[in-house]
Design an enzyme around this catalytic site. Structure first.
Site, PDB file in Angstrom:
ATOM      1  N   TRP A 153       0.794  -1.236   0.000  1.00 57.10           N
ATOM      2  CA  TRP A 153       0.000   0.000   0.000  1.00 57.10           C
ATOM      3  C   TRP A 153       0.823   1.280   0.000  1.00 57.10           C
ATOM      4  O   TRP A 153       0.267   2.372  -0.044  1.00 57.10           O
ATOM      5  CB  TRP A 153      -0.974   0.026   1.182  1.00 57.10           C
ATOM      6  CG  TRP A 153      -0.408  -0.443   2.491  1.00 57.10           C
ATOM      7  CD1 TRP A 153      -0.622  -1.663   3.055  1.00 57.10           C
ATOM      8  CD2 TRP A 153       0.451   0.262   3.389  1.00 57.10           C
ATOM      9  NE1 TRP A 153       0.055  -1.763   4.248  1.00 57.10           N
ATOM     10  CE2 TRP A 153       0.725  -0.588   4.478  1.00 57.10           C
ATOM     11  CE3 TRP A 153       1.022   1.534   3.385  1.00 57.10           C
ATOM     12  CZ2 TRP A 153       1.527  -0.225   5.547  1.00 57.10           C
ATOM     13  CZ3 TRP A 153       1.836   1.911   4.442  1.00 57.10           C
ATOM     14  CH2 TRP A 153       2.077   1.036   5.505  1.00 57.10           C
ATOM     15  N   ASN A 154       2.148   1.176   0.033  1.00 56.31           N
ATOM     16  CA  ASN A 154       2.898   2.431   0.201  1.00 56.31           C
ATOM     17  C   ASN A 154       3.164   3.186  -1.102  1.00 56.31           C
ATOM     18  O   ASN A 154       3.236   4.405  -1.106  1.00 56.31           O
ATOM     19  CB  ASN A 154       4.201   2.175   0.972  1.00 56.31           C
ATOM     20  CG  ASN A 154       5.135   1.234   0.252  1.00 56.31           C
ATOM     21  OD1 ASN A 154       4.719   0.436  -0.581  1.00 56.31           O
ATOM     22  ND2 ASN A 154       6.400   1.318   0.583  1.00 56.31           N
ATOM     23  N   GLU A 251       9.469  -8.831  -3.744  1.00 58.55           N
ATOM     24  CA  GLU A 251      10.001  -7.546  -3.258  1.00 58.55           C
ATOM     25  C   GLU A 251       9.463  -7.359  -1.851  1.00 58.55           C
ATOM     26  O   GLU A 251       8.304  -6.975  -1.668  1.00 58.55           O
ATOM     27  CB  GLU A 251       9.535  -6.402  -4.167  1.00 58.55           C
ATOM     28  CG  GLU A 251      10.090  -6.440  -5.571  1.00 58.55           C
ATOM     29  CD  GLU A 251      11.562  -6.058  -5.644  1.00 58.55           C
ATOM     30  OE1 GLU A 251      12.123  -5.616  -4.617  1.00 58.55           O
ATOM     31  OE2 GLU A 251      12.148  -6.228  -6.722  1.00 58.55           O
ATOM     32  N   CYS A 285      10.090   0.543   2.073  1.00 63.70           N
ATOM     33  CA  CYS A 285      10.703  -0.762   2.345  1.00 63.70           C
ATOM     34  C   CYS A 285      12.197  -0.674   2.599  1.00 63.70           C
ATOM     35  O   CYS A 285      12.739  -1.383   3.423  1.00 63.70           O
ATOM     36  CB  CYS A 285      10.437  -1.682   1.161  1.00 63.70           C
ATOM     37  SG  CYS A 285      10.898  -0.942  -0.423  1.00 63.70           S
ATOM     38  N   GLU A 459      13.535  -5.975  -9.903  1.00 58.06           N
ATOM     39  CA  GLU A 459      12.717  -5.117 -10.755  1.00 58.06           C
ATOM     40  C   GLU A 459      13.652  -4.055 -11.331  1.00 58.06           C
ATOM     41  O   GLU A 459      14.754  -3.833 -10.826  1.00 58.06           O
ATOM     42  CB  GLU A 459      11.579  -4.473  -9.946  1.00 58.06           C
ATOM     43  CG  GLU A 459      10.586  -5.530  -9.479  1.00 58.06           C
ATOM     44  CD  GLU A 459       9.311  -4.990  -8.869  1.00 58.06           C
ATOM     45  OE1 GLU A 459       9.360  -3.984  -8.147  1.00 58.06           O
ATOM     46  OE2 GLU A 459       8.252  -5.609  -9.113  1.00 58.06           O
TER      47      GLU A 459
HETATM   48  N1  LIG Z   1      10.876  -4.560  -1.516  1.00 53.15           N
HETATM   49  C1  LIG Z   1      10.001  -3.710  -2.032  1.00 53.15           C
HETATM   50  O1  LIG Z   1      10.096  -3.272  -3.170  1.00 53.15           O
HETATM   51  C2  LIG Z   1       8.840  -3.236  -1.200  1.00 53.15           C
HETATM   52  C3  LIG Z   1       8.152  -2.077  -1.600  1.00 53.15           C
HETATM   53  C4  LIG Z   1       7.078  -1.643  -0.831  1.00 53.15           C
HETATM   54  C5  LIG Z   1       6.698  -2.330   0.315  1.00 53.15           C
HETATM   55  N2  LIG Z   1       7.384  -3.448   0.676  1.00 53.15           N
HETATM   56  C6  LIG Z   1       7.011  -4.163   1.921  1.00 53.15           C
HETATM   57  O2  LIG Z   1       5.587  -4.302   2.006  1.00 53.15           O
HETATM   58  C7  LIG Z   1       5.181  -4.352   3.373  1.00 53.15           C
HETATM   59  C8  LIG Z   1       4.048  -3.376   3.611  1.00 53.15           C
HETATM   60  O3  LIG Z   1       3.007  -3.618   2.742  1.00 53.15           O
HETATM   61  P1  LIG Z   1       1.707  -4.462   3.134  1.00 53.15           P
HETATM   62  O4  LIG Z   1       1.411  -4.268   4.575  1.00 53.15           O
HETATM   63  O5  LIG Z   1       0.689  -4.157   2.112  1.00 53.15           O
HETATM   64  O6  LIG Z   1       2.229  -5.950   2.947  1.00 53.15           O
HETATM   65  P2  LIG Z   1       1.387  -7.305   3.069  1.00 53.15           P
HETATM   66  O7  LIG Z   1       2.385  -8.401   2.983  1.00 53.15           O
HETATM   67  O8  LIG Z   1       0.468  -7.295   4.213  1.00 53.15           O
HETATM   68  O9  LIG Z   1       0.459  -7.298   1.761  1.00 53.15           O
HETATM   69  C9  LIG Z   1       1.008  -7.188   0.474  1.00 53.15           C
HETATM   70  C10 LIG Z   1       0.003  -7.666  -0.546  1.00 53.15           C
HETATM   71  O10 LIG Z   1      -0.144  -9.081  -0.441  1.00 53.15           O
HETATM   72  C11 LIG Z   1      -1.521  -9.422  -0.394  1.00 53.15           C
HETATM   73  N3  LIG Z   1      -1.636 -10.694   0.320  1.00 53.15           N
HETATM   74  C12 LIG Z   1      -1.673 -10.885   1.653  1.00 53.15           C
HETATM   75  N4  LIG Z   1      -1.752 -12.208   1.913  1.00 53.15           N
HETATM   76  C13 LIG Z   1      -1.747 -12.859   0.735  1.00 53.15           C
HETATM   77  C14 LIG Z   1      -1.803 -14.235   0.340  1.00 53.15           C
HETATM   78  N5  LIG Z   1      -1.874 -15.205   1.234  1.00 53.15           N
HETATM   79  N6  LIG Z   1      -1.763 -14.539  -0.979  1.00 53.15           N
HETATM   80  C15 LIG Z   1      -1.673 -13.552  -1.894  1.00 53.15           C
HETATM   81  N7  LIG Z   1      -1.638 -12.234  -1.593  1.00 53.15           N
HETATM   82  C16 LIG Z   1      -1.668 -11.891  -0.286  1.00 53.15           C
HETATM   83  C17 LIG Z   1      -2.169  -8.227   0.269  1.00 53.15           C
HETATM   84  O11 LIG Z   1      -3.553  -8.198  -0.004  1.00 53.15           O
HETATM   85  C18 LIG Z   1      -1.402  -7.086  -0.383  1.00 53.15           C
HETATM   86  O12 LIG Z   1      -1.928  -6.791  -1.642  1.00 53.15           O
HETATM   87  C19 LIG Z   1       6.430  -3.990   4.167  1.00 53.15           C
HETATM   88  O13 LIG Z   1       6.992  -5.151   4.705  1.00 53.15           O
HETATM   89  C20 LIG Z   1       7.343  -3.368   3.140  1.00 53.15           C
HETATM   90  O14 LIG Z   1       8.709  -3.432   3.451  1.00 53.15           O
HETATM   91  C21 LIG Z   1       8.427  -3.920  -0.061  1.00 53.15           C
HETATM   92  C1  LIG Z   2      10.864   1.054  -4.228  1.00 56.59           C
HETATM   93  N1  LIG Z   2      10.822   2.177  -3.297  1.00 56.59           N
HETATM   94  C2  LIG Z   2      12.083   2.193  -2.536  1.00 56.59           C
HETATM   95  C3  LIG Z   2      10.727   3.403  -4.048  1.00 56.59           C
HETATM   96  C4  LIG Z   2       9.646   2.097  -2.464  1.00 56.59           C
HETATM   97  C5  LIG Z   2       9.603   0.969  -1.516  1.00 56.59           C
HETATM   98  O1  LIG Z   2       8.891   0.970  -0.519  1.00 56.59           O
END
Ligand SMILES: NC(=O)c1ccc[n+]([C@@H]2O[C@H](COP(=O)([O-])OP(=O)(O)OC[C@H]3O[C@@H](n4cnc5c(N)ncnc54)[C@H](O)[C@@H]3O)[C@@H](O)[C@H]2O)c1
Ligand SMILES: C[N+](C)(C)CC=O
Length: 485
Positions: A153-154, A251, A285, A459
């Protein structure tokens, strides 16, 4: 009840808006006010099926097009996104709470960069010729098929675009499920791609939480799953995908270290730590939330940091003067408050912040803890909010070993004026992205992804192509076949 930013329907499937009111309602909340601003419906099994069927159908013809024709659609979509940057940014700000000052430059803008970059690359994607004496082989770069994208969601429109652009450039189709917390902007991306000439079904957006995500990834028509989310969700999704031997890009989250040496430029180091902890109210993240400061610089760093944090303009994210907005949801705010309480309980020193703001919406002050030790919860777990942990260190070797003592490996940073040390440290930091005298850059030209528990695959950059295509090898014999009998 009328909703101020209600989209035409909950889903965008097979080239058109689609509603199915049989799905459970999904209220969309403005984090700055707590008010409901739209009401959608979760995808029913029928909507999931329709989206996957459309994606499978569209992919066959799309993959047969010359790459440059596919690329033209993506670059047209990039231009439309740029033209509509303000409207898309306003939508993203209403949905996520991130200040307009940020979304105007970071969200749809970086989505357009990805569409343009991979659009340009689409016509260049080829296999290779492999000489084998008088015989030879060649490889054909093929798409994977139907890809599923699942977003956090971010950075909703950035995440959707970073997945769609390389997938479509390679000749795949996609069904994208945004986070249930921020479902709006991905729908606009789907409408823009359709307007730019993407055939019906090529890029579909359906709404849902984990249940809809799980239904998508278990479907036999799906060849690849790309998830942006937390490590626990990543584990579940990757395990499910492995059952069907599907390709994955993961990711995921992190607890990244930022190393500030005593010879660093203090203003730059403080600026880097602010960017790496408080941009997007800390919901990034890659954030460098474990800030290791070499002891002689520790007090000057904390003094300057608190002076600069006092200048944060916290308020209505739609006001372009605001540079610090609310958390994206009440649920996330409560999680972060829990970590702040844990920090106090475990003996960290609260330097600034720590409180919810007494106004509607999900506002939390930028928060800094000092005297943090490696074993404290706030130094070990991803908080995903505006909470910085400052830790003191003495030697380079010690800082490196403590920085790497984490199961995560998304990002890391180093601030120093010593060029040899900068590269020595970057080489030894266990992370997918390392920043030298900088933090949180993510240009589309450079590969982005995690090491260790923070992810699988990359990515952006040319590297992304490897994760959305596969090679077929064709062996060619020019002479007679030599059989043993
Ligand atoms: N590495 C990156 O590029 C990156 C970028 C942004 C956010 N993030 C990470 O995302 C997290 C925050 O986002 P969040 O709270 O939305 O994460 P989350 O893991 O709760 O949810 C992510 C997505 O997965 C879906 N989901 C949840 N359970 C599932 C399942 N069993 N099967 C399929 N889909 C499922 C959710 O509906 C949502 O769309 C943080 O840990 C952050 O670090 C990583
Ligand atoms: C990919 N980035 C770093 C821009 C957003 C991650 O949460």
């Amino acid at each position: 009840m009328t909703h101020p930013i209600q989209p035409p329907a909950s889903h965008f499937v097979d080239g058109d808006w689609l509603e199915d009111t049989a799905g459970d309602p999904l209220p969309v909340i403005d984090p700055a006010t707590g008010a409901e601003i739209a009401r959608l419906h979760l995808a029913t099994p029928a909507v999931v099926d329709k989206a996957l069927a459309a994606a499978a159908r569209a992919q066959r013809d799309w993959s047969a097009l010359p790459g440059r024709e596919r690329g033209r659609v993506l670059t047209r979509a990039a231009a439309l996104m740029r033209e509509r940057n303000r409207a898309l940014s306003e939508l993203e700000t209403r949905d996520t709470g991130k200040p307009l000052q940020e979304t105007l430059v970071a969200d749809a803008a970086s989505g357009a960069d990805a569409l343009e970059y991979f659009g340009g690359m689409a016509g260049t994607l080829t296999g290779e010729h492999i000489p084998l004496g008088e015989n030879w082989a060649y490889t054909i770069r093929e798409p994977l098929g139907v890809c599923v994208g699942i977003g956090a969601w971010n950075y909703p429109i950035q995440i959707a675009s970073w997945k769609a652009a390389p997938a479509l450039a390679c000749g795949n189709s996609m069904v994208f499920k945004p986070s249930e917390t921020t479902p709006l902007s991905a729908l606009q991306l789907a409408a823009i791609l359709a307007e730019a000439g993407a055939p019906p079904g090529l890029f579909n957006v359906i709404q849902g939480a984990g249940e809809v995500g799980a239904r998508l990834i278990t479907d036999h028509r799906v060849a690849k799953v790309s998830l942006t989310g937390s490590v626990p969700t990543g584990r579940t999704v990757a395990a499910t995908a492995a059952e069907g031997m599907k390709h994955v890009t993961m990711e995921l989250g992190g607890k990244s270290p930022l190393l500030i040496f005593e010879d660093a430029d203090l203003e730059d180091a403080v600026g880097g730590a602010i960017l790496g902890n408080f941009y997007s109210s800390g919901q990034i993240c890659t954030n460098g939330t474990r800030v290791f400061v070499q002891r002689p610089l520790l007090e000057p760093f904390l003094t300057r940091l608190t002076e600069r944090l006092a200048r944060a303009v916290i308020g209505d994210p739609m006001d372009e003067a605001t540079n610090f907005g609310p958390m994206a949801s009440e649920a996330q705010l409560r999680i972060v408050e829990g970590y702040i309480a844990k920090g106090l309980e475990e003996g960290a020193r609260l330097v600034i912040g720590g409180r919810r703001l007494g106004r509607p919406g999900f506002f939390l002050e930028p928060t800094v803890f000092a005297d943090v030790t490696d074993d404290m919860t706030i130094a070990r777990e991803e908080i995903f909010g505006p909470v910085m942990a400052v830790l003191a260190f003495d030697t380079e070797e010690e800082a490196l070993s403590r920085a790497n003592a984490t199961p995560f490996g998304l990002a890391a940073g180093v601030f120093t004026r010593d060029i040899a040390r900068a590269h020595r440290v970057a080489a030894r930091l266990e992370a997918g992205s390392c920043y030298v005298n900088s933090y949180n850059d993510a240009p589309v030209e450079a590969p982005f992804g995690g090491a260790k528990l923070s992810g699988v695959g990359r990515e952006n950059g040319r590297a992304a192509i490897e994760h959305y295509s596969q090679l077929k090898t064709v062996y060619v014999r020019m002479g007679p076949v030599e059989a043993p009998f």
